[in-house]
Design a protein around this motif. Structure first.
Motif, PDB file in Angstrom:
ATOM      1  N   VAL A   1       0.837  -1.203   0.000  1.00  0.00           N
ATOM      2  CA  VAL A   1       0.000   0.000   0.000  1.00  0.00           C
ATOM      3  C   VAL A   1       0.872   1.252   0.000  1.00  0.00           C
ATOM      4  CG1 VAL A   1      -1.670   1.332   1.344  1.00  0.00           C
ATOM      5  CG2 VAL A   1      -1.965  -1.134   1.098  1.00  0.00           C
ATOM      6  N   ALA A   2       1.923   1.255   0.826  1.00  0.00           N
ATOM      7  CA  ALA A   2       2.812   2.420   0.895  1.00  0.00           C
ATOM      8  C   ALA A   2       3.466   2.692  -0.452  1.00  0.00           C
ATOM      9  CB  ALA A   2       3.870   2.192   1.970  1.00  0.00           C
ATOM     10  N   THR A   3       3.931   1.632  -1.107  1.00  0.00           N
ATOM     11  CA  THR A   3       4.591   1.790  -2.413  1.00  0.00           C
ATOM     12  C   THR A   3       3.624   2.314  -3.457  1.00  0.00           C
ATOM     13  OG1 THR A   3       6.038  -0.073  -1.854  1.00  0.00           O
ATOM     14  CG2 THR A   3       5.979   0.609  -4.148  1.00  0.00           C
ATOM     15  N   LEU A   4       2.391   1.832  -3.432  1.00  0.00           N
ATOM     16  CA  LEU A   4       1.398   2.285  -4.407  1.00  0.00           C
ATOM     17  C   LEU A   4       1.019   3.741  -4.171  1.00  0.00           C
ATOM     18  CD1 LEU A   4      -0.859  -0.896  -4.606  1.00  0.00           C
ATOM     19  CD2 LEU A   4       0.561   0.037  -6.432  1.00  0.00           C
ATOM     20  N   PHE A   5       0.884   4.134  -2.910  1.00  0.00           N
ATOM     21  CA  PHE A   5       0.585   5.542  -2.612  1.00  0.00           C
ATOM     22  C   PHE A   5       1.701   6.442  -3.125  1.00  0.00           C
ATOM     23  CE2 PHE A   5      -2.762   4.588   0.624  1.00  0.00           C
ATOM     24  CZ  PHE A   5      -3.674   5.558   0.236  1.00  0.00           C
ATOM     25  N   GLN A   6       2.955   6.017  -2.976  1.00  0.00           N
ATOM     26  CA  GLN A   6       4.065   6.816  -3.481  1.00  0.00           C
ATOM     27  C   GLN A   6       4.071   6.819  -5.004  1.00  0.00           C
ATOM     28  OE1 GLN A   6       8.113   6.395  -1.739  1.00  0.00           O
ATOM     29  NE2 GLN A   6       8.790   5.988  -3.826  1.00  0.00           N
ATOM     30  N   PHE A   7       3.721   5.681  -5.598  1.00  0.00           N
ATOM     31  CA  PHE A   7       3.775   5.556  -7.053  1.00  0.00           C
ATOM     32  C   PHE A   7       2.764   6.460  -7.746  1.00  0.00           C
ATOM     33  CE2 PHE A   7       3.250   3.138 -11.104  1.00  0.00           C
ATOM     34  CZ  PHE A   7       4.580   3.128 -11.479  1.00  0.00           C
ATOM     35  N   VAL A   8       1.676   6.819  -7.051  1.00  0.00           N
ATOM     36  CA  VAL A   8       0.644   7.652  -7.661  1.00  0.00           C
ATOM     37  C   VAL A   8       0.982   9.141  -7.544  1.00  0.00           C
ATOM     38  CG1 VAL A   8      -0.891   8.103  -5.678  1.00  0.00           C
ATOM     39  CG2 VAL A   8      -1.878   7.680  -7.945  1.00  0.00           C
ATOM     40  N   ALA A   9       2.161   9.466  -7.002  1.00  0.00           N
ATOM     41  CA  ALA A   9       2.561  10.860  -6.807  1.00  0.00           C
ATOM     42  C   ALA A   9       2.522  11.722  -8.077  1.00  0.00           C
ATOM     43  CB  ALA A   9       3.951  10.922  -6.183  1.00  0.00           C
ATOM     44  N   PRO A  10       2.768  11.189  -9.302  1.00  0.00           N
ATOM     45  CA  PRO A  10       2.674  12.039 -10.498  1.00  0.00           C
ATOM     46  C   PRO A  10       1.339  12.754 -10.643  1.00  0.00           C
ATOM     47  CG  PRO A  10       3.779   9.998 -11.054  1.00  0.00           C
ATOM     48  CD  PRO A  10       3.320   9.850  -9.638  1.00  0.00           C
ATOM     49  N   VAL A  11       0.272  12.181 -10.083  1.00  0.00           N
ATOM     50  CA  VAL A  11      -1.034  12.854 -10.120  1.00  0.00           C
ATOM     51  C   VAL A  11      -0.956  14.173  -9.363  1.00  0.00           C
ATOM     52  CG1 VAL A  11      -3.445  12.715  -9.397  1.00  0.00           C
ATOM     53  CG2 VAL A  11      -2.314  10.702 -10.375  1.00  0.00           C
ATOM     54  N   TYR A  12      -0.348  14.152  -8.176  1.00  0.00           N
ATOM     55  CA  TYR A  12      -0.198  15.369  -7.379  1.00  0.00           C
ATOM     56  C   TYR A  12       0.649  16.401  -8.127  1.00  0.00           C
ATOM     57  CZ  TYR A  12      -1.706  12.469  -3.402  1.00  0.00           C
ATOM     58  OH  TYR A  12      -2.407  11.645  -2.555  1.00  0.00           O
ATOM     59  N   ILE A  13       1.714  15.929  -8.745  1.00  0.00           N
ATOM     60  CA  ILE A  13       2.626  16.838  -9.444  1.00  0.00           C
ATOM     61  C   ILE A  13       1.916  17.549 -10.586  1.00  0.00           C
ATOM     62  CG2 ILE A  13       4.724  16.948 -10.847  1.00  0.00           C
ATOM     63  CD1 ILE A  13       5.819  14.610  -9.195  1.00  0.00           C
ATOM     64  N   ILE A  14       1.149  16.802 -11.382  1.00  0.00           N
ATOM     65  CA  ILE A  14       0.447  17.393 -12.514  1.00  0.00           C
ATOM     66  C   ILE A  14      -0.603  18.386 -12.040  1.00  0.00           C
ATOM     67  CG2 ILE A  14      -1.171  16.880 -14.386  1.00  0.00           C
ATOM     68  CD1 ILE A  14       0.408  14.320 -14.895  1.00  0.00           C
ATOM     69  N   ILE A  15      -1.326  18.038 -10.983  1.00  0.00           N
ATOM     70  CA  ILE A  15      -2.345  18.948 -10.444  1.00  0.00           C
ATOM     71  C   ILE A  15      -1.696  20.239  -9.957  1.00  0.00           C
ATOM     72  CG2 ILE A  15      -4.002  19.297  -8.576  1.00  0.00           C
ATOM     73  CD1 ILE A  15      -4.709  16.332  -8.787  1.00  0.00           C
ATOM     74  N   LEU A  16      -0.592  20.126  -9.219  1.00  0.00           N
ATOM     75  CA  LEU A  16       0.084  21.314  -8.697  1.00  0.00           C
ATOM     76  C   LEU A  16       0.594  22.207  -9.821  1.00  0.00           C
ATOM     77  CD1 LEU A  16       1.302  22.961  -6.354  1.00  0.00           C
ATOM     78  CD2 LEU A  16       3.346  21.534  -6.545  1.00  0.00           C
ATOM     79  N   LEU A  17       1.259  21.623 -10.804  1.00  0.00           N
ATOM     80  CA  LEU A  17       1.790  22.418 -11.907  1.00  0.00           C
ATOM     81  C   LEU A  17       0.667  23.057 -12.730  1.00  0.00           C
ATOM     82  CD1 LEU A  17       4.749  20.188 -13.158  1.00  0.00           C
ATOM     83  CD2 LEU A  17       4.839  22.209 -11.700  1.00  0.00           C
ATOM     84  N   SER A  18      -0.445  22.347 -12.870  1.00  0.00           N
ATOM     85  CA  SER A  18      -1.575  22.909 -13.606  1.00  0.00           C
ATOM     86  C   SER A  18      -2.148  24.115 -12.874  1.00  0.00           C
ATOM     87  CB  SER A  18      -2.655  21.836 -13.798  1.00  0.00           C
ATOM     88  OG  SER A  18      -2.191  20.768 -14.584  1.00  0.00           O
ATOM     89  N   VAL A  19      -2.220  24.032 -11.541  1.00  0.00           N
ATOM     90  CA  VAL A  19      -2.759  25.141 -10.748  1.00  0.00           C
ATOM     91  C   VAL A  19      -1.816  26.333 -10.785  1.00  0.00           C
ATOM     92  CG1 VAL A  19      -3.339  25.892  -8.408  1.00  0.00           C
ATOM     93  CG2 VAL A  19      -4.116  23.670  -9.235  1.00  0.00           C
ATOM     94  N   THR A  20      -0.515  26.090 -10.592  1.00  0.00           N
ATOM     95  CA  THR A  20       0.431  27.201 -10.555  1.00  0.00           C
ATOM     96  C   THR A  20       0.599  27.859 -11.922  1.00  0.00           C
ATOM     97  OG1 THR A  20       2.274  25.628 -10.870  1.00  0.00           O
ATOM     98  CG2 THR A  20       1.711  26.246  -8.607  1.00  0.00           C
ATOM     99  N   GLN A  21       0.432  27.078 -12.997  1.00  0.00           N
ATOM    100  CA  GLN A  21       0.565  27.637 -14.351  1.00  0.00           C
ATOM    101  C   GLN A  21      -0.774  28.120 -14.916  1.00  0.00           C
ATOM    102  OE1 GLN A  21       2.716  24.962 -17.033  1.00  0.00           O
ATOM    103  NE2 GLN A  21       3.768  24.087 -15.279  1.00  0.00           N
ATOM    104  N   ARG A  22      -1.860  27.815 -14.172  1.00  0.00           N
ATOM    105  CA  ARG A  22      -3.213  28.196 -14.603  1.00  0.00           C
ATOM    106  C   ARG A  22      -3.536  27.646 -15.987  1.00  0.00           C
ATOM    107  NH1 ARG A  22      -3.400  34.585 -12.626  1.00  0.00           N
ATOM    108  NH2 ARG A  22      -2.952  34.147 -10.419  1.00  0.00           N
ATOM    109  N   THR A  23      -3.167  26.399 -16.188  1.00  0.00           N
ATOM    110  CA  THR A  23      -3.458  25.715 -17.449  1.00  0.00           C
ATOM    111  C   THR A  23      -4.085  24.360 -17.146  1.00  0.00           C
ATOM    112  OG1 THR A  23      -1.245  24.721 -17.524  1.00  0.00           O
ATOM    113  CG2 THR A  23      -1.559  26.812 -18.683  1.00  0.00           C
TER     114      THR A  23
END
Length: 314
Positions: free
Chosen positions: A100-122
């Motif tokens: 479970v811990a490994t899978l939670f870490q593996f899904v981190a690209p979702v957080y990264i894309i959301i953050l960059l989309s918000v900061t870039q307003r795209t």
């Protein structure tokens, strides 16, 4: 031939990373060692080893720590990046399991894309949106085992799992400028050492009153293997980037959660529900699609936002 070499490196590196999760779970289950004690030893010893290795190769390891700007950035990365990811990851293991811990870490690209989309307003590309939806759907199956009436994971495990994703986002985005200036190994070496030192300072009374856990031979041997395997995995991961593309790296790194799952089942005797196994596979598919889909838009995407518009710049 070089591509084959890179593929072998990333596969072996991912498998070593995946194996360390169940090994740390075994340590927690078969010794009195706490999460803090384990990470103090792991981070400080690994960080010191990397720094000593670099110093032996003639690198001026203390140079970035003599400049206030880089010292501040190193400390922030060490505490909130390196220590944040490691502490959240092992806490997730302690409250659920290594898979479970490994899978939670593996899904981190979702957080990264959301953050960059918000900061870039795209809005993210359609392919990435599909990948995020698939990955999150798989996560829901993992959490619920197909039934919302009985959540399969505790709220504490979910909290630390989400924390791992957020910390991994910071860990991935923040040190870009640091690594460009000082090199990956030096930044990671200092990050591990600073993170371990900070955790030691916060746990000084506990550390010295529980030194008896160091007398547990099997647990200490297992921890030594974790430190060695984790360091080798990181080196192989970095080296593979010089031979294969980021897309190939993202896809082949899926061996990490798969390895954790296989070892946990065969060695630790863990079982997962049918819907949880399906959710894990769907998560892997979603994250792989996320990586590949993002690269398909590379030709029309704006310049790298991390370097020029760092959302964590302080």
């Amino acid at each position: 031939m070089m591509q084959i070499k890179g593929i072998v490196m990333i596969v072996l590196g991912s498998m070593l990373w995946g194996a360390t999760g169940p090994m740390m779970e075994w340590i927690l289950d078969h010794s009195e060692m706490s999460v803090s004690m384990m990470l103090i030893l792991r981070l400080t010893l690994a960080g010191a080893a990397v720094l000593l290795l670099l110093k032996a190769r003639g690198v001026q390891v203390a140079l970035p720590m003599r400049q206030k700007l880089w010292l501040r950035k190193m400390v922030l990365f060490g505490v909130f990046g390196m220590l944040g990811v490691q502490f959240g990851f092992v806490q997730t293991i302690a409250n659920s399991d290594a898979v479970v811990a490994t899978l939670f870490q593996f899904v981190a690209p979702v957080y990264i894309i959301i953050l960059l989309s918000v900061t870039q307003r795209t809005f993210p590309p359609c392919n990435q949106v599909i990948g995020m939806i698939v990955a999150l759907f798989g996560l829901i199956l993992l959490l619920t085992n197909g039934s919302f009436s009985s959540i399969s994971l505790s709220s504490t495990a979910v909290f630390w799992g989400i924390f791992v994703g957020i910390a991994f986002t910071f860990y991935t985005l923040y040190p870009v400028v640091l690594m460009a200036e000082w090199g990956v190994l030096l930044v990671v070496g200092w990050g591990m050492f600073i993170g371990g030192l900070m955790l030691f300072i916060l746990n000084i009374p506990y550390f010295f009153t529980n030194l008896s856990v160091l007398l547990n031979g099997p647990a200490m041997f297992m921890l030594l293997l974790v430190i060695i395997m984790g360091t080798l995995a990181f080196i192989m991961f970095l080296q593979s980037m010089t031979y294969i593309t980021p897309v190939e790296t993202s896809v082949l790194s899926s061996f990490e959660p798969l390895t954790a799952m296989v070892i946990s089942v065969l060695w630790l005797g863990q079982t997962m529900g049918g819907w949880q196994i399906s959710g894990a596979m769907i998560m892997l598919l979603g994250v792989v699609w996320l990586s590949v889909g993002g690269k398909r838009k590379k030709t029309v995407a704006p310049p790298d936002p991390v370097v020029e518009h760092d959302p964590f710049e302080l």
